[in-house]
Design a protein around this motif. Sequence first.
Motif, PDB file in Angstrom:
ATOM      1  N   GLU A  20       0.984  -1.357  -0.293  1.00 33.25           N
ATOM      2  CA  GLU A  20       0.183  -0.088  -0.218  1.00 33.25           C
ATOM      3  C   GLU A  20       1.022   1.304  -0.094  1.00 33.25           C
ATOM      4  O   GLU A  20      -0.001   2.334  -0.295  1.00 33.25           O
ATOM      5  N   ALA A  21       2.036   1.315   0.767  1.00 32.86           N
ATOM      6  CA  ALA A  21       3.207   2.390   0.617  1.00 32.86           C
ATOM      7  C   ALA A  21       3.139   2.521  -0.648  1.00 32.86           C
ATOM      8  O   ALA A  21       4.332   3.681  -0.598  1.00 32.86           O
ATOM      9  N   MET A  22       4.041   1.927  -1.666  1.00 29.42           N
ATOM     10  CA  MET A  22       4.380   1.675  -2.923  1.00 29.42           C
ATOM     11  C   MET A  22       3.598   2.617  -3.329  1.00 29.42           C
ATOM     12  O   MET A  22       2.445   3.310  -3.578  1.00 29.42           O
ATOM     13  N   PRO A  23       4.789   3.793  -4.601  1.00 23.51           N
ATOM     14  CA  PRO A  23       3.985   4.558  -5.181  1.00 23.51           C
ATOM     15  C   PRO A  23       3.429   4.872  -6.927  1.00 23.51           C
ATOM     16  O   PRO A  23       3.593   5.035  -7.308  1.00 23.51           O
ATOM     17  N   TYR A  24       2.597   3.768  -6.428  1.00 24.19           N
ATOM     18  CA  TYR A  24       1.341   3.249  -8.487  1.00 24.19           C
ATOM     19  C   TYR A  24       0.812   3.741  -8.395  1.00 24.19           C
ATOM     20  O   TYR A  24      -0.486   4.647  -7.359  1.00 24.19           O
ATOM     21  N   ASN A  25       0.336   3.914  -9.989  1.00 27.67           N
ATOM     22  CA  ASN A  25      -0.884   4.510 -10.599  1.00 27.67           C
ATOM     23  C   ASN A  25      -2.209   3.183 -10.348  1.00 27.67           C
ATOM     24  O   ASN A  25      -3.143   4.254  -9.841  1.00 27.67           O
ATOM     25  N   GLN A  26      -2.266   2.520 -10.437  1.00 30.74           N
ATOM     26  CA  GLN A  26      -2.521   0.524 -11.014  1.00 30.74           C
ATOM     27  C   GLN A  26      -1.913   0.169 -10.325  1.00 30.74           C
ATOM     28  O   GLN A  26      -1.110  -0.901 -10.179  1.00 30.74           O
ATOM     29  N   VAL A  27      -2.697  -0.608  -9.535  1.00 30.64           N
ATOM     30  CA  VAL A  27      -2.693  -2.420  -9.102  1.00 30.64           C
ATOM     31  C   VAL A  27      -3.438  -3.816 -10.644  1.00 30.64           C
ATOM     32  O   VAL A  27      -4.258  -3.323 -10.500  1.00 30.64           O
ATOM     33  N   ILE A  28      -3.201  -4.819 -10.702  1.00 30.44           N
ATOM     34  CA  ILE A  28      -3.312  -5.559 -11.238  1.00 30.44           C
ATOM     35  C   ILE A  28      -3.047  -6.814 -10.530  1.00 30.44           C
ATOM     36  O   ILE A  28      -1.994  -7.313  -9.995  1.00 30.44           O
ATOM     37  N   PRO A  29      -4.530  -7.085  -9.133  1.00 32.59           N
ATOM     38  CA  PRO A  29      -4.261  -7.824  -8.682  1.00 32.59           C
ATOM     39  C   PRO A  29      -4.190  -9.730  -8.954  1.00 32.59           C
ATOM     40  O   PRO A  29      -3.949  -9.983 -10.971  1.00 32.59           O
ATOM     41  N   GLY A  30      -4.192 -10.248  -8.333  1.00 34.01           N
ATOM     42  CA  GLY A  30      -3.891 -12.000  -9.295  1.00 34.01           C
ATOM     43  C   GLY A  30      -5.167 -12.009  -9.919  1.00 34.01           C
ATOM     44  O   GLY A  30      -5.360 -13.116 -10.837  1.00 34.01           O
ATOM     45  N   HIS A  31      -6.208 -12.147  -9.114  1.00 28.81           N
ATOM     46  CA  HIS A  31      -7.420 -12.138  -9.754  1.00 28.81           C
ATOM     47  C   HIS A  31      -8.617 -11.263  -9.549  1.00 28.81           C
ATOM     48  O   HIS A  31      -8.273 -10.448  -8.535  1.00 28.81           O
ATOM     49  N   GLY A  32      -9.247 -10.288 -10.706  1.00 34.06           N
ATOM     50  CA  GLY A  32     -10.205  -9.810 -10.791  1.00 34.06           C
ATOM     51  C   GLY A  32      -9.485  -8.246 -11.220  1.00 34.06           C
ATOM     52  O   GLY A  32      -8.753  -8.661 -12.288  1.00 34.06           O
ATOM     53  N   PRO A  33      -9.956  -7.520 -11.527  1.00 39.84           N
ATOM     54  CA  PRO A  33     -10.350  -6.355 -12.382  1.00 39.84           C
ATOM     55  C   PRO A  33      -9.182  -4.979 -12.310  1.00 39.84           C
ATOM     56  O   PRO A  33      -8.706  -5.506 -10.426  1.00 39.84           O
ATOM     57  N   LEU A  34      -8.008  -5.069 -12.954  1.00 38.44           N
ATOM     58  CA  LEU A  34      -7.744  -3.908 -12.947  1.00 38.44           C
ATOM     59  C   LEU A  34      -8.284  -2.826 -11.561  1.00 38.44           C
ATOM     60  O   LEU A  34      -9.093  -1.962 -11.544  1.00 38.44           O
ATOM     61  N   GLN A  35      -7.499  -2.445 -10.456  1.00 38.11           N
ATOM     62  CA  GLN A  35      -7.994  -1.178  -9.590  1.00 38.11           C
ATOM     63  C   GLN A  35      -6.416   0.276  -9.677  1.00 38.11           C
ATOM     64  O   GLN A  35      -5.617   0.381  -9.692  1.00 38.11           O
ATOM     65  N   LYS A  36      -7.359   0.793  -9.797  1.00 38.82           N
ATOM     66  CA  LYS A  36      -6.916   2.189  -9.908  1.00 38.82           C
ATOM     67  C   LYS A  36      -7.193   3.289  -8.805  1.00 38.82           C
ATOM     68  O   LYS A  36      -6.282   4.216  -8.676  1.00 38.82           O
ATOM     69  N   SER A  37      -7.135   2.654  -7.684  1.00 33.51           N
ATOM     70  CA  SER A  37      -7.597   3.258  -6.792  1.00 33.51           C
ATOM     71  C   SER A  37      -6.772   3.483  -5.196  1.00 33.51           C
ATOM     72  O   SER A  37      -6.092   2.531  -5.511  1.00 33.51           O
ATOM     73  N   LYS A  38      -6.273   3.721  -4.739  1.00 34.70           N
ATOM     74  CA  LYS A  38      -5.256   3.935  -3.419  1.00 34.70           C
ATOM     75  C   LYS A  38      -6.107   2.887  -2.648  1.00 34.70           C
ATOM     76  O   LYS A  38      -5.585   2.848  -1.412  1.00 34.70           O
ATOM     77  N   GLN A  39      -7.142   2.428  -2.392  1.00 32.07           N
ATOM     78  CA  GLN A  39      -7.684   2.057  -1.653  1.00 32.07           C
ATOM     79  C   GLN A  39      -7.780   0.246  -2.105  1.00 32.07           C
ATOM     80  O   GLN A  39      -9.168   0.022  -1.675  1.00 32.07           O
TER      81      GLN A  39
END
Length: 298
Positions: free
Chosen positions: A218-237
Amino acid sequence: MNRLLVMLFLMLTFPVQASLELAFSEVAPGVFMHQGKIADLFTVDSDPVANITYIVGEEAVAVIDTGGSKRAGQAVLNVIRRQTDLPIRFVINTHVHPDHHFGNIAFVDEKPEFVAHARYPGDFDAKSGYYLQRLTNPWFIGTTPIGATRVINETTKLDLGNRTLVLTPHERAHTRHDLSVFDQSSGTLITGDLLFIDHLPTLDGNLIGWLAETEKLEAMPYNQVIPGHGPLQKSKQAFEKQTRYLSSLAQAVRAAINDNIDINTASTTVMPSPGEWKLYGEFHPRNVIQAYKELEWE
């Protein structure tokens, strides 16, 4: 009946499906994601069920997870080769579960480095035979597990040509050998199964460790997250829902232990409501058992 006879029986009984076509979305410049279906690899009618990513640099390509079968891996390779003839320099395995890396065999002729966590080979050797025995659907024919040729035990940078990937080997969390990938160019974090969306998180490592590693992600400076399963995430939550489930699981299992509820009873009575999670009935009882075994020794 041994596995070879089972495969021959299936080949004669069911026609092998035509070649698989996979759709990839360009979620950032040079970053391509296929979203797997939310399903259990051991019972689904076709792979892939996990997310697959490939990243294109100026000189080379990296693939992060390859699906759960040779057929899926070949479909990924076909997509890449229709787009570019750059060498596939790295195939990165986020962990040993077969839905994420049993497609490796399709990439052998490309001669990449198969990269994984330093603890990956031990679990690969211990578990691959078991997974092979369970995966007997016709579309799985021809799949042979391919292990790591390069392992890492510290943060490592891989160069694709004017594009750097940062690989982080994690402490015990979803498994004992989780590896995440951060693409610095786009700010894309690829977590493997350190993050589940919609699909219930599955615990095969250490519950308290997973919560601790999540804080680091969570502390990483990401703009988006590709999870192992499920849709792309663009939220910091992106990690919040999973964290609530894992924290609630720890709290409820501790309460069951303190109330002297035995492990088998706990597996069917602790947190019985699935909420919004899919595959809850398939995986939650096992999560309770895994957590119970860990937390009873606190």
